[in-house]
Design a protein around this motif. Structure first.
Motif, short mmCIF file in Angstrom:
data_model
loop_
_atom_site.label_atom_id
_atom_site.label_comp_id
_atom_site.label_asym_id
_atom_site.label_seq_id
_atom_site.Cartn_x
_atom_site.Cartn_y
_atom_site.Cartn_z
N SER A 1 31.10 14.29 -18.10
CA SER A 1 31.44 13.76 -16.76
C SER A 1 32.79 13.49 -16.78
CB SER A 1 30.26 12.57 -16.62
OG SER A 1 29.20 12.78 -16.44
N PHE A 2 33.42 13.66 -15.69
CA PHE A 2 34.84 13.24 -15.49
C PHE A 2 34.93 12.23 -14.42
CE2 PHE A 2 34.53 17.43 -17.39
CZ PHE A 2 35.50 17.46 -18.25
N LEU A 3 36.04 11.45 -14.28
CA LEU A 3 36.32 10.69 -13.17
C LEU A 3 37.64 10.91 -12.71
CD1 LEU A 3 35.80 8.37 -11.55
CD2 LEU A 3 36.47 6.85 -13.53
N ASP B 1 30.60 13.17 -9.53
CA ASP B 1 29.16 13.32 -9.16
C ASP B 1 28.51 14.64 -9.96
OD1 ASP B 1 28.83 11.49 -6.96
OD2 ASP B 1 29.67 13.16 -5.66
N GLU B 2 29.43 15.57 -10.20
CA GLU B 2 29.12 16.67 -10.78
C GLU B 2 29.39 16.55 -12.42
OE1 GLU B 2 29.77 17.55 -6.84
OE2 GLU B 2 31.20 17.12 -8.51
N MET B 3 29.13 17.49 -13.25
CA MET B 3 29.24 17.51 -14.62
C MET B 3 29.83 19.10 -14.98
SD MET B 3 26.19 15.40 -15.99
CE MET B 3 25.66 13.96 -15.28
N LEU B 4 30.72 19.03 -15.98
CA LEU B 4 31.17 20.44 -16.19
C LEU B 4 31.10 20.62 -17.79
CD1 LEU B 4 34.37 21.19 -14.21
CD2 LEU B 4 32.24 21.99 -13.70
N ASN C 1 28.46 16.50 -25.75
CA ASN C 1 27.91 16.24 -24.24
C ASN C 1 28.05 14.71 -24.07
OD1 ASN C 1 26.27 18.54 -23.56
ND2 ASN C 1 25.03 18.33 -25.42
N TYR C 2 28.63 14.48 -22.95
CA TYR C 2 28.91 13.10 -22.51
C TYR C 2 28.64 12.98 -20.84
CZ TYR C 2 30.29 8.44 -23.62
OH TYR C 2 30.11 6.98 -23.93
N SER D 1 35.00 16.29 -5.25
CA SER D 1 34.06 16.71 -6.33
C SER D 1 34.78 16.73 -7.43
CB SER D 1 33.55 18.24 -5.82
OG SER D 1 34.73 18.96 -5.85
N THR D 2 33.93 17.36 -8.56
CA THR D 2 34.51 17.33 -9.80
C THR D 2 35.64 18.26 -9.91
OG1 THR D 2 32.49 16.43 -10.96
CG2 THR D 2 34.05 17.52 -12.37
#
Length: 299
Positions: free
Chosen positions: A178-180, A208-211, A263-264, A283-284
């Motif tokens: 996840s990012f912010l 919201d999304e993960m990469l 993984n985080y 979005s991310t």
């Protein structure tokens, strides 16, 4: 509305101060001396000041506890005795866990391994141990990796590697994280300040999304108009090189490799439910593209 911000000279502080200045009276204070006690009057306080995580591991552990724990306790005590209504403390997901195998929710049992995470957790525990006076709200914010234009960190490290046409060597690692983005962070803080029906509590902050990092490398390459030279060097060789980097203080060390390949995944569902929204404004990928484009301009 009048808002006090501590740590306003930092990346998040500068951005949040500028963002809130459009709708609030912002007072940026320094906690480096006792002068701040003389001007402790506002509707809300956002406590960002703290000692950031030192990825080179050269800081003394006591520094984290003196700044992140003890200074927060002193500030919080002043808040309890003041007329200020809202206290927003920026902790970290690292106050809970250094590694996350599943998805991190707010009720995950805390077990930080680093002095940074432990010092943040001690501050959280102190805040939560106090009875909240009627009419006041307490928020503990746990952001994941924050980024945005002007921010330095692992994103900038990845960008530099790609710009120099150096092959990204960690493609063998498959992960999701996840990012912010700073714009989403600013939006959520403003909503908390303005919506008085939002209840006190602990809230994760993430997009919201993960990469995966491999997807991130592709995105940086695409935005920068560079070829993606990712290579899958065997993990055992990478881990050996990282341990060597620990010894001679290289940028490629065990912590850097972990941050880039772990993984985080962080859930932001609790804060979105509190804000009564289904998704955040950006979005991310939109947020990351904005950050990457700023690297293109300033590098």
């Amino acid at each position: 509305m009048k808002v006090i911000i501590t740590g306003a000279s930092g990346f998040v502080g500068k951005n949040l101060s500028n963002y809130l200045s459009n709708s609030c009276e912002v007072n940026n204070i320094s906690l480096r001396n006792q002068v701040w006690k003389e001007n402790f009057n506002a509707d809300a306080i956002v406590h960002l000041a703290g000692k950031a995580h030192d990825t080179k591991n050269i800081s003394d552990a006591s520094e984290y506890f003196n700044i992140n724990t003890e200074l927060t306790k002193e500030l919080f005590n002043y808040f309890l005795d003041s007329e200020i209504k809202d206290f927003i403390y920026f902790s970290s997901v690292k106050a809970v866990a250094d590694e996350v195998s599943d998805i991190l929710f707010e009720n995950f049992p805390a077990n930080p391994k680093t002095a940074y995470g432990q010092s943040k957790l001690k501050a959280e525990e102190y805040i939560l141990s106090k009875e909240i006076p009627q009419g006041k709200r307490i928020f503990i914010i746990r952001p994941c990796m924050i980024h945005g234009p002007g921010n330095k960190g692992n994103l900038n490290l990845l960008y530099s590697i790609i710009q120099k046409n150096i092959p990204y060597p960690l493609a063998a690692f498959k992960n999701e994280r996840s990012f912010l983005g700073i714009d989403n962070l600013n939006f959520m803080i403003k909503e908390i300040l303005e919506k008085k029906n939002i209840e006190s509590g602990v809230y994760n902050f993430s997009d919201d999304e993960m990469l995966s990092t491999n997807e991130l490398v592709k995105l940086i390459s695409s935005v920068s108009n560079k070829k993606n030279w990712s290579v899958a060097i065997p993990k055992v060789l990478i881990n050996g090189a990282a341990k060597f980097g620990d010894i001679i203080k290289l940028p490629l060390n065990s912590e850097t490799v972990q941050k880039l390949t772990e993984n985080y995944r962080v859930s932001n569902q609790k804060i979105k439910s509190a804000l009564e929204i289904e998704k955040l404004p950006y979005s991310t990928k939109e947020a990351l593209e904005k950050t990457i484009k700023s690297f293109n301009i300033h590098n």
